[in-house]
Write a protein that holds these residues in place. Structure first.
Motif, PDB file in Angstrom:
ATOM      1  N   GLY A 172      -3.977   2.506 -75.556  1.00  0.00           N
ATOM      2  CA  GLY A 172      -3.027   3.620 -74.936  1.00  0.00           C
ATOM      3  C   GLY A 172      -2.395   4.850 -75.774  1.00  0.00           C
ATOM      4  N   ARG A 173      -2.077   5.842 -74.866  1.00  0.00           N
ATOM      5  CA  ARG A 173      -1.499   6.822 -75.671  1.00  0.00           C
ATOM      6  C   ARG A 173      -0.090   6.495 -76.331  1.00  0.00           C
ATOM      7  NH1 ARG A 173      -2.702  12.575 -73.840  1.00  0.00           N
ATOM      8  NH2 ARG A 173      -0.911  13.299 -74.862  1.00  0.00           N
ATOM      9  N   ASP A 174       0.664   5.741 -75.623  1.00  0.00           N
ATOM     10  CA  ASP A 174       1.885   5.133 -76.416  1.00  0.00           C
ATOM     11  C   ASP A 174       1.656   4.484 -77.372  1.00  0.00           C
ATOM     12  OD1 ASP A 174       3.215   6.663 -74.456  1.00  0.00           O
ATOM     13  OD2 ASP A 174       3.812   4.990 -73.266  1.00  0.00           O
ATOM     14  N   GLY A 175       0.716   3.539 -77.597  1.00  0.00           N
ATOM     15  CA  GLY A 175       0.312   2.567 -78.572  1.00  0.00           C
ATOM     16  C   GLY A 175      -0.144   3.341 -79.711  1.00  0.00           C
ATOM     17  N   ALA A 176      -1.171   4.253 -79.525  1.00  0.00           N
ATOM     18  CA  ALA A 176      -1.680   5.194 -80.661  1.00  0.00           C
ATOM     19  C   ALA A 176      -0.762   6.126 -81.130  1.00  0.00           C
ATOM     20  CB  ALA A 176      -2.899   6.170 -79.747  1.00  0.00           C
ATOM     21  N   ALA A 177       0.316   6.634 -80.375  1.00  0.00           N
ATOM     22  CA  ALA A 177       1.343   7.521 -81.122  1.00  0.00           C
ATOM     23  C   ALA A 177       2.364   6.718 -81.946  1.00  0.00           C
ATOM     24  CB  ALA A 177       2.244   8.105 -79.720  1.00  0.00           C
ATOM     25  N   LEU A 178       2.461   5.563 -81.364  1.00  0.00           N
ATOM     26  CA  LEU A 178       3.308   4.582 -82.507  1.00  0.00           C
ATOM     27  C   LEU A 178       2.773   4.164 -83.730  1.00  0.00           C
ATOM     28  CD1 LEU A 178       6.014   2.909 -82.261  1.00  0.00           C
ATOM     29  CD2 LEU A 178       4.704   1.208 -81.203  1.00  0.00           C
ATOM     30  N   ALA A 179       1.343   4.290 -83.324  1.00  0.00           N
ATOM     31  CA  ALA A 179       0.391   3.740 -84.710  1.00  0.00           C
ATOM     32  C   ALA A 179       0.539   4.960 -85.564  1.00  0.00           C
ATOM     33  CB  ALA A 179      -1.027   3.486 -84.307  1.00  0.00           C
ATOM     34  N   VAL A 180       0.377   6.133 -85.147  1.00  0.00           N
ATOM     35  CA  VAL A 180       0.341   7.417 -85.922  1.00  0.00           C
ATOM     36  C   VAL A 180       1.985   7.634 -86.455  1.00  0.00           C
ATOM     37  CG1 VAL A 180       0.305  10.024 -85.768  1.00  0.00           C
ATOM     38  CG2 VAL A 180      -1.451   8.709 -84.747  1.00  0.00           C
ATOM     39  N   MET A 181       3.021   7.267 -85.727  1.00  0.00           N
ATOM     40  CA  MET A 181       4.315   7.504 -86.400  1.00  0.00           C
ATOM     41  C   MET A 181       4.493   6.362 -87.490  1.00  0.00           C
ATOM     42  SD  MET A 181       7.968   5.788 -85.407  1.00  0.00           S
ATOM     43  CE  MET A 181       7.087   4.289 -85.498  1.00  0.00           C
ATOM     44  N   ILE A 182       3.890   4.975 -87.466  1.00  0.00           N
ATOM     45  CA  ILE A 182       3.843   4.180 -88.371  1.00  0.00           C
ATOM     46  C   ILE A 182       3.095   4.683 -89.762  1.00  0.00           C
ATOM     47  CG2 ILE A 182       3.078   1.976 -89.022  1.00  0.00           C
ATOM     48  CD1 ILE A 182       3.618   1.053 -86.222  1.00  0.00           C
ATOM     49  N   ILE A 183       1.889   5.248 -89.351  1.00  0.00           N
ATOM     50  CA  ILE A 183       1.211   5.786 -90.506  1.00  0.00           C
ATOM     51  C   ILE A 183       2.030   7.049 -91.125  1.00  0.00           C
ATOM     52  CG2 ILE A 183      -0.700   7.301 -91.261  1.00  0.00           C
ATOM     53  CD1 ILE A 183      -2.378   5.604 -88.864  1.00  0.00           C
ATOM     54  N   ASP A 184       2.550   7.795 -90.339  1.00  0.00           N
ATOM     55  CA  ASP A 184       3.434   9.110 -91.054  1.00  0.00           C
ATOM     56  C   ASP A 184       4.530   8.400 -91.875  1.00  0.00           C
ATOM     57  OD1 ASP A 184       4.393  11.705 -91.052  1.00  0.00           O
ATOM     58  OD2 ASP A 184       6.066  11.010 -90.127  1.00  0.00           O
ATOM     59  N   ARG A 185       5.212   7.423 -91.414  1.00  0.00           N
ATOM     60  CA  ARG A 185       6.440   6.977 -92.216  1.00  0.00           C
ATOM     61  C   ARG A 185       5.926   6.332 -93.462  1.00  0.00           C
ATOM     62  NH1 ARG A 185      10.641   8.119 -92.442  1.00  0.00           N
ATOM     63  NH2 ARG A 185      11.684   6.067 -92.753  1.00  0.00           N
ATOM     64  N   LYS A 186       4.834   5.623 -93.428  1.00  0.00           N
ATOM     65  CA  LYS A 186       4.212   5.010 -94.589  1.00  0.00           C
ATOM     66  C   LYS A 186       3.534   5.974 -95.711  1.00  0.00           C
ATOM     67  CE  LYS A 186       3.093   0.400 -92.743  1.00  0.00           C
ATOM     68  NZ  LYS A 186       2.050  -0.659 -93.240  1.00  0.00           N
ATOM     69  N   VAL A 187       3.233   6.978 -95.065  1.00  0.00           N
ATOM     70  CA  VAL A 187       2.636   7.992 -96.004  1.00  0.00           C
ATOM     71  C   VAL A 187       3.839   8.837 -96.642  1.00  0.00           C
ATOM     72  CG1 VAL A 187       1.766  10.455 -95.873  1.00  0.00           C
ATOM     73  CG2 VAL A 187       0.536   8.807 -94.793  1.00  0.00           C
ATOM     74  N   GLN A 188       4.857   8.886 -96.076  1.00  0.00           N
ATOM     75  CA  GLN A 188       6.051   9.507 -96.751  1.00  0.00           C
ATOM     76  C   GLN A 188       6.533   8.627 -97.898  1.00  0.00           C
ATOM     77  OE1 GLN A 188       9.192  11.009 -94.015  1.00  0.00           O
ATOM     78  NE2 GLN A 188       7.282  11.651 -92.531  1.00  0.00           N
ATOM     79  N   ASP A 189       6.416   7.381 -97.631  1.00  0.00           N
ATOM     80  CA  ASP A 189       6.953   6.382 -98.843  1.00  0.00           C
ATOM     81  C   ASP A 189       6.155   6.308-100.058  1.00  0.00           C
ATOM     82  OD1 ASP A 189       8.060   4.293-100.423  1.00  0.00           O
ATOM     83  OD2 ASP A 189       7.897   2.898 -98.617  1.00  0.00           O
ATOM     84  N   PRO A 190       6.615   6.742-101.228  1.00  0.00           N
ATOM     85  CA  PRO A 190       5.885   6.775-102.515  1.00  0.00           C
ATOM     86  C   PRO A 190       5.295   5.563-102.921  1.00  0.00           C
ATOM     87  CG  PRO A 190       8.112   7.693-102.606  1.00  0.00           C
ATOM     88  CD  PRO A 190       7.958   7.315-101.339  1.00  0.00           C
ATOM     89  N   ALA A 191       5.955   4.514-102.466  1.00  0.00           N
ATOM     90  CA  ALA A 191       5.520   2.986-102.583  1.00  0.00           C
ATOM     91  C   ALA A 191       3.990   2.950-102.086  1.00  0.00           C
ATOM     92  CB  ALA A 191       6.410   2.121-102.500  1.00  0.00           C
ATOM     93  N   ASN A 192       3.757   3.487-101.055  1.00  0.00           N
ATOM     94  CA  ASN A 192       2.481   3.090-100.252  1.00  0.00           C
ATOM     95  C   ASN A 192       1.573   4.318-100.751  1.00  0.00           C
ATOM     96  OD1 ASN A 192       2.944   1.239 -98.413  1.00  0.00           O
ATOM     97  ND2 ASN A 192       4.372   2.491 -97.547  1.00  0.00           N
ATOM     98  N   THR A 193       0.286   3.860-100.730  1.00  0.00           N
ATOM     99  CA  THR A 193      -1.065   4.411-101.117  1.00  0.00           C
ATOM    100  C   THR A 193      -1.969   4.692-100.269  1.00  0.00           C
ATOM    101  OG1 THR A 193      -2.160   2.356-101.652  1.00  0.00           O
ATOM    102  CG2 THR A 193      -0.673   3.262-103.458  1.00  0.00           C
ATOM    103  N   ILE A 194      -1.442   5.145 -98.978  1.00  0.00           N
ATOM    104  CA  ILE A 194      -2.448   5.699 -97.909  1.00  0.00           C
ATOM    105  C   ILE A 194      -2.963   7.056 -98.378  1.00  0.00           C
ATOM    106  CG2 ILE A 194      -2.491   6.335 -95.652  1.00  0.00           C
ATOM    107  CD1 ILE A 194      -0.426   4.195 -94.861  1.00  0.00           C
ATOM    108  N   LYS A 195      -4.222   7.207 -98.558  1.00  0.00           N
ATOM    109  CA  LYS A 195      -4.720   8.400 -98.984  1.00  0.00           C
ATOM    110  C   LYS A 195      -5.620   9.308 -97.773  1.00  0.00           C
ATOM    111  CE  LYS A 195      -4.960   7.825-103.718  1.00  0.00           C
ATOM    112  NZ  LYS A 195      -3.779   7.400-104.043  1.00  0.00           N
ATOM    113  N   ASN A 196      -5.976   8.187 -96.771  1.00  0.00           N
ATOM    114  CA  ASN A 196      -6.695   8.632 -95.734  1.00  0.00           C
ATOM    115  C   ASN A 196      -6.028   8.334 -94.310  1.00  0.00           C
ATOM    116  OD1 ASN A 196      -8.504   9.080 -93.719  1.00  0.00           O
ATOM    117  ND2 ASN A 196     -10.191   8.305 -94.683  1.00  0.00           N
ATOM    118  N   PRO A 197      -4.753   9.087 -93.862  1.00  0.00           N
ATOM    119  CA  PRO A 197      -4.374   8.658 -92.587  1.00  0.00           C
ATOM    120  C   PRO A 197      -5.454   8.161 -91.255  1.00  0.00           C
ATOM    121  CG  PRO A 197      -3.430  10.599 -93.288  1.00  0.00           C
ATOM    122  CD  PRO A 197      -4.665  10.108 -94.256  1.00  0.00           C
ATOM    123  N   GLY A 198      -6.412   9.111 -91.241  1.00  0.00           N
ATOM    124  CA  GLY A 198      -7.513   8.705 -90.134  1.00  0.00           C
ATOM    125  C   GLY A 198      -8.235   7.513 -90.452  1.00  0.00           C
TER     126      GLY A 198
END
Length: 75
Positions: free
Chosen positions: A15-41
């Motif tokens: 759903g749109r809300d769930g997808a938006a929530l997932a993107v918010m989680i990814i964004d927060r993790k990408v901003q954390d230097p301890a995480n190694t997400i190189k490909n948000p998609g």
């Protein structure tokens, strides 16, 4: 870094809300230097795949981020 097709797939499953929530989680993790997400998609696609398997817990992820952020500010 998230393709339209990854977004559409997430919206269809979460759903749109769930997808938006997932993107918010990814964004927060990408901003954390301890995480190694190189490909948000790719990360969103992995979250979508976990949701298909019934193994995705968005609420738990949000509360985990809130707890971790609270610990950063309590120090």
């Amino acid at each position: 870094g998230i393709s339209k097709s990854a977004w559409v797939e997430a919206c269809m499953l979460l759903g749109r809300d769930g997808a938006a929530l997932a993107v918010m989680i990814i964004d927060r993790k990408v901003q954390d230097p301890a995480n190694t997400i190189k490909n948000p998609g790719g990360y969103l696609r992995a979250m979508t795949a976990r949701a298909k398997e019934g193994k995705l817990n968005l609420h738990g992820s949000v509360f985990g981020l809130l707890k971790r952020d609270g610990e950063k500010y309590d120090a």
